[in-house]
Scaffold this motif. Structure first.
Motif, PDB file in Angstrom:
ATOM      1  N   ALA A  59      30.162  40.291   3.748  1.00  0.00           N
ATOM      2  CA  ALA A  59      30.314  39.375   4.874  1.00  0.00           C
ATOM      3  C   ALA A  59      31.686  38.712   4.885  1.00  0.00           C
ATOM      4  CB  ALA A  59      29.224  38.308   4.814  1.00  0.00           C
ATOM      5  N   LEU A  60      32.305  38.577   3.729  1.00  0.00           N
ATOM      6  CA  LEU A  60      33.627  37.949   3.659  1.00  0.00           C
ATOM      7  C   LEU A  60      34.642  38.720   4.488  1.00  0.00           C
ATOM      8  CD1 LEU A  60      35.436  35.764   2.226  1.00  0.00           C
ATOM      9  CD2 LEU A  60      35.895  37.510   0.489  1.00  0.00           C
ATOM     10  N   PHE A  61      34.487  40.035   4.563  1.00  0.00           N
ATOM     11  CA  PHE A  61      35.461  40.881   5.259  1.00  0.00           C
ATOM     12  C   PHE A  61      34.980  41.337   6.639  1.00  0.00           C
ATOM     13  CE2 PHE A  61      35.837  41.485   0.674  1.00  0.00           C
ATOM     14  CZ  PHE A  61      37.178  41.190   0.471  1.00  0.00           C
ATOM     15  N   THR A  62      33.773  40.949   7.033  1.00  0.00           N
ATOM     16  CA  THR A  62      33.235  41.442   8.303  1.00  0.00           C
ATOM     17  C   THR A  62      32.833  40.335   9.266  1.00  0.00           C
ATOM     18  OG1 THR A  62      31.015  41.615   7.323  1.00  0.00           O
ATOM     19  CG2 THR A  62      32.412  43.588   7.267  1.00  0.00           C
ATOM     20  N   GLN A  63      32.789  39.080   8.823  1.00  0.00           N
ATOM     21  CA  GLN A  63      32.349  37.986   9.681  1.00  0.00           C
ATOM     22  C   GLN A  63      33.479  36.979   9.884  1.00  0.00           C
ATOM     23  OE1 GLN A  63      28.698  36.184   8.366  1.00  0.00           O
ATOM     24  NE2 GLN A  63      27.669  38.158   8.028  1.00  0.00           N
ATOM     25  N   MET A  64      33.362  36.228  10.985  1.00  0.00           N
ATOM     26  CA  MET A  64      34.370  35.236  11.329  1.00  0.00           C
ATOM     27  C   MET A  64      34.193  33.959  10.491  1.00  0.00           C
ATOM     28  SD  MET A  64      35.990  36.854  13.673  1.00  0.00           S
ATOM     29  CE  MET A  64      35.735  38.180  14.841  1.00  0.00           C
ATOM     30  N   THR A  65      35.199  33.109  10.557  1.00  0.00           N
ATOM     31  CA  THR A  65      35.074  31.813   9.910  1.00  0.00           C
ATOM     32  C   THR A  65      33.955  31.011  10.573  1.00  0.00           C
ATOM     33  OG1 THR A  65      36.857  31.059  11.376  1.00  0.00           O
ATOM     34  CG2 THR A  65      37.468  31.658   9.139  1.00  0.00           C
ATOM     35  N   PRO A  66      33.055  30.458   9.786  1.00  0.00           N
ATOM     36  CA  PRO A  66      31.832  29.864  10.354  1.00  0.00           C
ATOM     37  C   PRO A  66      31.998  28.397  10.688  1.00  0.00           C
ATOM     38  CG  PRO A  66      31.690  29.873   7.986  1.00  0.00           C
ATOM     39  CD  PRO A  66      33.042  30.467   8.320  1.00  0.00           C
ATOM     40  N   PRO A  67      31.081  27.860  11.505  1.00  0.00           N
ATOM     41  CA  PRO A  67      31.009  26.408  11.700  1.00  0.00           C
ATOM     42  C   PRO A  67      30.549  25.740  10.396  1.00  0.00           C
ATOM     43  CG  PRO A  67      29.848  27.599  13.433  1.00  0.00           C
ATOM     44  CD  PRO A  67      30.145  28.590  12.359  1.00  0.00           C
ATOM     45  N   ASN A 231      43.071  29.194  14.014  1.00  0.00           N
ATOM     46  CA  ASN A 231      42.122  29.486  15.081  1.00  0.00           C
ATOM     47  C   ASN A 231      40.802  29.900  14.437  1.00  0.00           C
ATOM     48  OD1 ASN A 231      40.738  30.311  17.380  1.00  0.00           O
ATOM     49  ND2 ASN A 231      42.561  31.229  18.306  1.00  0.00           N
ATOM     50  N   GLN A 232      39.728  29.257  14.816  1.00  0.00           N
ATOM     51  CA  GLN A 232      38.428  29.574  14.226  1.00  0.00           C
ATOM     52  C   GLN A 232      37.834  30.856  14.802  1.00  0.00           C
ATOM     53  OE1 GLN A 232      35.680  26.320  14.313  1.00  0.00           O
ATOM     54  NE2 GLN A 232      34.054  27.424  13.234  1.00  0.00           N
ATOM     55  N   TYR A 233      38.410  31.355  15.877  1.00  0.00           N
ATOM     56  CA  TYR A 233      37.854  32.527  16.546  1.00  0.00           C
ATOM     57  C   TYR A 233      38.815  33.704  16.415  1.00  0.00           C
ATOM     58  CZ  TYR A 233      35.121  28.739  18.528  1.00  0.00           C
ATOM     59  OH  TYR A 233      34.340  27.622  18.677  1.00  0.00           O
ATOM     60  N   TRP A 234      38.334  34.865  16.801  1.00  0.00           N
ATOM     61  CA  TRP A 234      39.146  36.070  16.770  1.00  0.00           C
ATOM     62  C   TRP A 234      40.205  36.016  17.866  1.00  0.00           C
ATOM     63  CZ3 TRP A 234      39.478  40.346  13.634  1.00  0.00           C
ATOM     64  CH2 TRP A 234      40.231  41.419  14.130  1.00  0.00           C
ATOM     65  N   ASN A 235      41.431  36.325  17.513  1.00  0.00           N
ATOM     66  CA  ASN A 235      42.515  36.322  18.488  1.00  0.00           C
ATOM     67  C   ASN A 235      43.526  37.386  18.098  1.00  0.00           C
ATOM     68  OD1 ASN A 235      44.375  35.534  20.530  1.00  0.00           O
ATOM     69  ND2 ASN A 235      45.503  34.370  18.982  1.00  0.00           N
ATOM     70  N   SER A 236      43.819  38.275  19.036  1.00  0.00           N
ATOM     71  CA  SER A 236      44.806  39.318  18.787  1.00  0.00           C
ATOM     72  C   SER A 236      46.069  39.122  19.615  1.00  0.00           C
ATOM     73  CB  SER A 236      44.204  40.698  19.104  1.00  0.00           C
ATOM     74  OG  SER A 236      43.745  40.745  20.451  1.00  0.00           O
ATOM     75  N   ASN A 237      46.166  38.006  20.315  1.00  0.00           N
ATOM     76  CA  ASN A 237      47.338  37.692  21.130  1.00  0.00           C
ATOM     77  C   ASN A 237      48.325  36.901  20.276  1.00  0.00           C
ATOM     78  OD1 ASN A 237      49.223  37.061  23.054  1.00  0.00           O
ATOM     79  ND2 ASN A 237      47.820  35.997  24.431  1.00  0.00           N
ATOM     80  N   VAL A 238      49.504  37.460  20.055  1.00  0.00           N
ATOM     81  CA  VAL A 238      50.477  36.815  19.174  1.00  0.00           C
ATOM     82  C   VAL A 238      51.113  35.592  19.819  1.00  0.00           C
ATOM     83  CG1 VAL A 238      51.007  38.937  17.924  1.00  0.00           C
ATOM     84  CG2 VAL A 238      52.323  38.337  19.975  1.00  0.00           C
ATOM     85  N   MET A 242      46.685  31.530  15.821  1.00  0.00           N
ATOM     86  CA  MET A 242      45.991  32.583  15.087  1.00  0.00           C
ATOM     87  C   MET A 242      45.649  32.095  13.690  1.00  0.00           C
ATOM     88  SD  MET A 242      47.230  36.537  14.486  1.00  0.00           S
ATOM     89  CE  MET A 242      47.196  36.886  16.252  1.00  0.00           C
ATOM     90  N   ALA A 243      44.491  32.478  13.209  1.00  0.00           N
ATOM     91  CA  ALA A 243      44.050  32.072  11.875  1.00  0.00           C
ATOM     92  C   ALA A 243      44.826  32.828  10.803  1.00  0.00           C
ATOM     93  CB  ALA A 243      42.548  32.334  11.724  1.00  0.00           C
TER      94      ALA A 243
END
Length: 294
Positions: A59-67, A231-238, A242-243
């Motif tokens: 899960a460390l490599f497949t899930q986003m940063t959690p609340p 950023n707590q969410y996924w972002n691919s826009n430079v 960005m996290a």
């Protein structure tokens, strides 16, 4: 033929004994200092591994940063760190190689070259937070206060640049002068000598410098706090915040939530392993080149 008196023999014997004692004391102090450093290094690594082992999972490599108070991973942070480090290497490496080549081949005996080396040494030792503040003023504030991964990559590129400049300059200077003279005597242009002869001979050292700069920027936190922010969410826009792993570690390690603290330890462990692998790769590359040259 002169004979050595008993007094001279006694003086020589005392000098020899004193040198042996001094040598033994220096060796003992060196071993003691090495053991002192290795003890604390081992302590740090053991603490890191024991704290992080519970958070190393798929899960460390497949899930986003959690609340707060929920399970999750560092997928977006790993992605952000990879993107910003790749951009920083892409920005800093061509500029650093070009500047190092100019210093070695054109500015070696010029006053301008001395000034550039001096400025590069200052940049090499500059605190990373100062570079982050500089890029914050130069990029973030000029775009209306918009944090972005591009600004973070520029800040990291300022850290990569002096390392690559110094490495390229020194590696090119180690290339024998005879190779330059032999190529130039055949009528080969200067730029072609640099590209086809000098770069090939110094390629292992230059790549080693690039890898070491990558290992250095992968753990930088301060420049990214002022530029990429996080950023707590996924972002691919430079062009958006960005996290990154160092920033997430900084935020989660001081939080009161145990799940976040566990992720911080796990991220620190992964980052340490990555830096170790990059450093070993750089040393192996340099050693292989040295053995092939011998």
């Amino acid at each position: 033929m002169s004979t050595v008196t008993a007094r001279e023999l006694a003086v020589a014997d005392r000098l020899y004994t004193r040198r042996r004692l001094t040598n033994a004391l220096a060796i003992a102090l060196g071993i003691l200092t090495a053991c002192f450093g290795l003890f604390f290094l081992g302590w740090i690594l053991w603490t890191l591994a024991s704290k992080a082992i519970g958070g190393i999972n798929w899960a460390l490599f497949t899930q986003m940063t959690p609340p707060p108070m929920q399970e999750g991973g560092l997928l977006n942070a790993f992605f952000g760190s990879a993107v910003m480090c790749a951009l920083a290497i892409g920005i800093g490496t061509p500029l650093g190689v070009a500047a190092g080549t100019w210093l070695s081949e054109y500015g070696r005996a010029r006053k301008t070259g001395t000034v550039v080396r001096f400025v590069n040494d200052i940049l090499l030792s500059a605190p990373s937070i100062v570079l982050g503040l500089f890029v914050y003023t130069l990029v973030v504030m000029q775009t209306g206060g918009r944090f972005s991964a591009l600004a973070g990559a520029i800040a990291l590129a300022f850290i990569v640049l002096p390392v690559v400049v110094r490495t390229t300059d020194e590696m090119l200077q180690l290339v024998p002068v005879q190779m330059r003279e032999a190529a130039l005597s055949l009528g080969v242009p200067q730029w072609k000598v640099i590209v086809q002869v000098l770069y090939r001979s110094a390629s292992a050292g230059i790549v080693t410098g690039i890898l070491l700069s990558l290992a250095r920027i992968s753990g930088e936190t301060a420049p990214l706090l002022f530029t990429a922010f996080g950023n707590q969410y996924w972002n691919s826009n430079v062009l958006q915040p960005m996290a990154s792993v160092p920033v997430v570690m900084y935020q989660y390690a001081g939080s009161p939530y145990e799940s976040w603290q566990q992720l911080a330890w796990a991220g620190a462990f992964v980052l340490t392993v990555f830096v170790l692998l990059v450093s070993l790769s750089a040393r192996a590359l340099l050693l292989r080149n040295r053995i092939s040259n011998d």
